[in-house]
Write an enzyme that holds these catalytic residues in place. Structure first.
Site, PDB file in Angstrom:
ATOM      1  N   CYS A  59       5.874  79.194 -54.413  1.00 17.31           N
ATOM      2  CA  CYS A  59       5.639  78.055 -54.126  1.00 17.31           C
ATOM      3  C   CYS A  59       4.279  77.608 -53.712  1.00 17.31           C
ATOM      4  O   CYS A  59       3.247  77.829 -54.369  1.00 17.31           O
ATOM      5  CB  CYS A  59       6.618  77.342 -52.940  1.00 17.31           C
ATOM      6  SG  CYS A  59       6.679  75.767 -52.784  1.00 17.31           S
TER       7      CYS A  59
ATOM      8  N   HIS B 155      -1.495  73.887 -57.169  1.00 10.89           N
ATOM      9  CA  HIS B 155      -2.869  74.813 -57.581  1.00 10.89           C
ATOM     10  C   HIS B 155      -4.182  74.345 -57.446  1.00 10.89           C
ATOM     11  O   HIS B 155      -5.191  75.056 -57.242  1.00 10.89           O
ATOM     12  CB  HIS B 155      -2.438  75.288 -58.915  1.00 10.89           C
ATOM     13  CG  HIS B 155      -2.877  74.273 -59.914  1.00 10.89           C
ATOM     14  ND1 HIS B 155      -2.120  73.194 -60.476  1.00 10.89           N
ATOM     15  CD2 HIS B 155      -3.794  74.341 -60.819  1.00 10.89           C
ATOM     16  CE1 HIS B 155      -2.863  72.789 -61.293  1.00 10.89           C
ATOM     17  NE2 HIS B 155      -3.942  73.179 -61.579  1.00 10.89           N
TER      18      HIS B 155
END
Length: 183
Positions: free
Chosen positions: A104, A127
């Protein structure tokens, strides 16, 4: 030889990921030690579910463990990234070539420790906080050298089974898949 895995629990961890990891690894007869980073063994997750850790991180020795696994969640992942002891453990494991895993948002803690490898995945919206090339949005679980990463809550079981295969064997994974009705 039975493997030993450390799972640090920081305030705000993702409950689905942490509990799934502990459950699947223990079903595979892996010795899992959950540790609190705080002054209480009771650690509250991202969705206000409290879990009682087995011990305190400060009481553990990195030499005892074969793998460290970080559950995600917010602010759990950023708390792991900000914790000097967790960062030291990650760097120590990497220097020794030991297995490191994160799911995660927790790959962020790997990034801050400088141990994230060429390829990785994480929660898709997270990200952008990891300014490193190699992000793979197409795979649920990505293995790169001694680091395994995964996307999030829905990939927790696939992630855990990948770790079981690394620590145990494909046969153990196949037995677990059958027992869990994943076969």
């Amino acid at each position: 030889m039975r493997k030993n895995v450390l799972i640090p629990l920081a305030e705000g961890f993702e409950e689905i990921e942490a509990v799934t990891l502990v459950d699947i690894l223990r079903r595979a007869d892996v010795n899992v030690v959950t540790v609190s980073l705080h002054t209480s063994l009771h650690v509250k997750g991202a969705h206000a579910i409290s879990v009682v850790a087995d011990a305190f991180l400060s009481e553990q020795n990195p030499e005892y463990f074969d793998m460290i696994v970080l559950p995600g969640g917010l602010p759990g992942a950023t708390n792991l990234a900000a914790d000097a002891t967790v960062q030291h453990w990650l760097q120590t494991f990497d220097a020794q070539g030991k297995e490191i895993a994160a799911i995660c948002a927790a790959p962020y803690a790997l990034y801050t420790a400088g141990v994230l490898k060429e390829r990785f995945t994480c929660y898709p919206d997270f990200h952008s906080r990891i300014p490193q090339k190699g992000y793979d949005a197409t795979e649920k679980v990505v293995q790169s050298m001694n680091v395994t990463t995964s996307q999030g809550p829905s990939t927790a079981m696939a992630f855990a089974l990948t770790l079981v295969e690394k620590l145990c064997s494909k046969r153990v994974v196949d037995e677990l898949r059958e027992a869990l009705l994943l076969a």
